[in-house]
Scaffold this active site. Structure first.
Site, mmCIF file in Angstrom:
data_model
loop_
_atom_site.group_PDB
_atom_site.id
_atom_site.type_symbol
_atom_site.label_atom_id
_atom_site.label_comp_id
_atom_site.label_asym_id
_atom_site.label_seq_id
_atom_site.Cartn_x
_atom_site.Cartn_y
_atom_site.Cartn_z
ATOM 1 N N GLU A 433 1.044 -1.167 -0.025
ATOM 2 C CA GLU A 433 -0.027 0.067 -0.075
ATOM 3 C C GLU A 433 0.995 1.270 -0.003
ATOM 4 O OE1 GLU A 433 -2.292 0.132 3.525
ATOM 5 O OE2 GLU A 433 -3.266 2.261 3.140
ATOM 6 N N ASP A 506 -0.999 -1.093 5.647
ATOM 7 C CA ASP A 506 -1.362 -0.478 6.911
ATOM 8 C C ASP A 506 -2.207 -0.952 7.892
ATOM 9 O OD1 ASP A 506 0.756 1.560 5.849
ATOM 10 O OD2 ASP A 506 -0.657 2.994 5.841
ATOM 11 N N ASP A 508 -4.398 -0.083 9.464
ATOM 12 C CA ASP A 508 -5.711 0.979 9.938
ATOM 13 C C ASP A 508 -6.814 0.796 8.963
ATOM 14 O OD1 ASP A 508 -4.707 1.941 7.413
ATOM 15 O OD2 ASP A 508 -3.925 3.832 8.189
ATOM 16 N N ASP A 510 -8.085 2.322 6.619
ATOM 17 C CA ASP A 510 -7.607 2.314 5.111
ATOM 18 C C ASP A 510 -7.055 1.150 4.414
ATOM 19 O OD1 ASP A 510 -8.873 4.859 4.696
ATOM 20 O OD2 ASP A 510 -6.732 5.846 4.307
#
Ligand code: 1YM
Length: 643
Positions: A433, A506, A508, A510
């Site tokens: 990413e 990541d 998180d 997203d």
């Protein structure tokens, strides 16, 4: 003179019957079970022909003890008068002279369906015995045969007020050496089909062998009920079953006409495949033919015309035949007085005039339906449009996967940094990413066997994507190119370029979203990759703990607590919480997440991917609530991931 004639005829008859018995395959296809069943259909066809002429509405079929077959109809009865040519009763002529059926029929609207149009005489020749009973002109006539040869004259055995023909026969075991045992279900299924194809014709089948059974088929709606039957359990797109019928006389030459009728029933369902079944004179044409071609071209033309008139597609656009066929179930039943088939099995109707006739009858009928049912028309057109979009997206993706060069006419280069080894079992693809993490991964990797494909997270993330859009996404296209297996029906696991495909995002929301999108994509288009265990999640650390010259990584909160406790005496450690992969330099990324010696990979199972797909569908729906839930859940998701 009379006598000589009689003998000459008799010799011809015997030669004819002998020819059938010598080469039965030529007349009934085989002497196996299909040939055996063929005997039944040859006889039943004569009754159905009588029904087609409007002269009969009940046919009774019986499987008696010892596999004796009885077929009875309430038609006009085979004529019993003396035939001028053979000087014998017409019925005896029909049953003993090859190819006698049509010739003696006296013209009229006669459509015949038997495999080679040879009919009753062939059945007679191949039967150990055959008995014909005719109710006609107030009298009952009867005659018996053995292996095609008359054993009695045509006798009057009584009086009657009924009319009709009964034929009772037993297949000859000398011919049918494999089996003479009829399969009830096979006969029943075809009888049911015949009843669908001939509305208002009542056909019964009874089995008197081991366990008695009887079924009756009578469909007032004919092929409309056939379509309803075929669509049972499927969700309809339109409630109506469209029905169109018309007939034409086509001049062949002076005073000679072909009679052609076209009957079509169709309904759209929400399915993606189509079921189009063409028949000619009650015979299924597995390879289609001119009636099917006419049907398809009319369907395409009419839907395009309507879609343009209603401004649902642009003037210069057009829907293809495969678009308008999606979800359609159709029966096309052509009745023709002079059908021309291609191929031995009558698999394909060849009459050229039928294409235009079917096209015009169906176009006209369908247009009328659309005008009278505008909402149905709209739903059908919308389905065809969405099929066109899916096709276009799939084509693009396929074309792209076929291209060799990463830099191509699309004007963008894939960001893939490939590995050097060409051995897929040793190769790993990291899908990373973001460009900055991608950069670190590229510098930190072991380029012999690790390839890096950076994805620009934002692009995927903002993509409120239905899958068509996903397939148009250049990141996804790069992915398809890199993996090398192609997608969907063209997927080939053997051309996978990597046996480990590692999603590195990541920890998180997203990241979770991108992971969901990627899994959904793999699930829908490259499922075997998951089934073969080729898809993994990388597991980057959440914390870095530094104490003097020493460095520790923690992959979860509990691990952090443990490390902090272990190093509690001494200088105070400094703690860094990683918000994203981008915060790690190349060396750190290698040490924590990519080094096969120390990293932890999570293998994705098919249930995970299924879950992702469900999540995806909930998220992309119109409902706001699931999206809120997802965001809330992902606070937890971040932690779950580290377990
Ligand atoms: C159980 C089998 O064969 N029914 C049958 C056959 C014929 C007729 C009626 C019939 C046809 C015609 C005129 C005609 C046949 N007749 C001939 C032929 N059931 C069964 N029912 N009258 C009666 O086609 O004009 C051949 S088949 F040639 F003798 F007229």
């Amino acid at each position: 003179m009379e006598n000589n004639n009689y003998n000459a005829n008799q010799i011809q008859v015997l030669e004819g019957l002998e020819a059938v018995r010598k080469r039965p395959g030529m007349y009934i296809g085989s002497t196996g079970e299909s040939g055996l069943n063929h005997l039944v259909w040859e006889i039943v066809d004569n009754s159905v022909d009588e029904a087609l002429m409007g002269a009969c509405d009940v046919i009774e079929i019986k499987i008696l003890e010892n596999n004796v077959i009885s077929v009875k109809d309430n038609g006009r009865g085979i004529p019993v008068d003396i035939h001028p040519h053979t000087k014998k009763p017409t019925v005896e002529t029909i049953l003993t002279v090859l190819h006698a059926g049509g010739k003696f029929g006296g013209g009229g609207y006669k459509v015949s369906g038997g495999l080679h149009g040879v009919g009753s005489s062939v059945v007679n020749a191949l039967s150990e015995f055959l008995k014909v009973i005719i109710h006609i002109n107030g009298k009952i006539y009867e005659q018996t045969y053995e292996r095609g040869v008359p054993k009695t004259p045509l006798n009057i055995i009584g009086e009657t007020t009924e009319r009709g023909t009964t034929i009772i026969f037993k297949a000859d075991e000398e011919i049918f050496t494999e089996t003479t045992n009829y399969d009830y279900i096979t006969l029943r299924d075809r009888i049911k089909q015949l009843a669908f194809l001939n509305k208002n014709l009542k056909i019964t089948i009874e089995d008197f062998r081991d366990e008695y059974r009887k079924e009756t088929f009578l469909y007032k709606g004919g092929i409309v009920e056939y379509v309803k039957f075929l669509n049972k359990g499927k969700e309809p797109l339109i409630n109506d079953i469209i029905y169109i019928y018309d007939e034409k006389k086509v001049k062949v030459k002076e005073n000679v006409f072909d009679d052609i009728s076209i009957e079509i029933a169709l309904q759209y369902t929400k399915e993606y495949n189509d079921k189009i079944y063409p028949f000619t004179n009650n015979i299924f044409n597995e390879n289609g033919g001119t009636h099917e071609i006419g049907f398809k071209s009319a369907l395409t033309k009419t839907i395009n015309k309507f879609a343009k008139d209603k401004n649902m597609i642009k003037k210069e656009e057009s829907l293809l035949t495969e678009d308008v066929r999606e979800g359609v179930t159709a029966i096309i039943s052509c009745k023709h007085s002079n059908p021309q088939f291609e191929g031995q099995t009558k698999g394909k109707l060849g009459n050229p005039e039928v294409r235009k006739i079917t096209d015009s009858i169906f176009s006209e009928g369908l247009e009328k339906f659309f005008i009278e049912h505008p909402t149905d028309a709209k739903n059908i057109i919308e389905k065809a449009i969405s099929s066109a979009h899916a096709r276009e997206a799939a084509r693009k993706a396929r074309d792209l996967t076929r291209r060799k060069s990463p830099l191509d006419t699309l004007g963008f280069a894939s960001k893939l940094a490939d590995c050097r080894t060409k051995d897929p079992s040793k190769s790993e693809l990291y899908i990373v990413e973001g460009d900055s993490a991608g950069g670190s991964a590229k510098s930190g990797r072991e380029s012999e066997f690790q390839a890096i494909l950076p994805l620009r997270g934002k692009v995927l993330n903002v993509e409120k994507a239905n899958l068509n859009k996903i397939l148009g996404n250049r990141e996804i296209i790069s992915l398809i190119q890199a993996i090398g297996t192609s997608i969907g029906d063209n997927f080939n696991i053997n051309s996978a370029r990597y046996h480990k495909i590692i999603i590195m995002t990541d920890a998180d929301v997203d990241g979770a979203h991108i992971r969901t999108l990627l899994l959904t994509f793999f699930f829908k288009f490259m499922k075997p990759l998951i089934e073969h265990g080729y898809i993994y999640f990388a597991q980057p650390p959440l914390f870095k703990i530094t104490q003097g010259k020493k460095m520790f990584y923690a992959y979860s909160d509990s691990e952090l607590d443990k490390i902090l406790q272990e190093i509690s005496d001494g200088t105070k450690p400094s703690l860094q919480r990683y918000k994203g992969l981008g915060e790690m330099n190349a060396e750190q990324l290698w040490d924590t997440t990519m080094d096969p010696e120390v990293r932890t990979l999570i293998k994705v199972h098919i249930e995970d991917a299924y879950e992702a797909q469900q999540t995806f569908e909930r998220l992309m729906g119109d409902d706001v609530e699931p999206r809120r839930e997802f965001i809330q859940q992902n606070a937890r998701y971040v932690q779950n991931l580290d377990i």
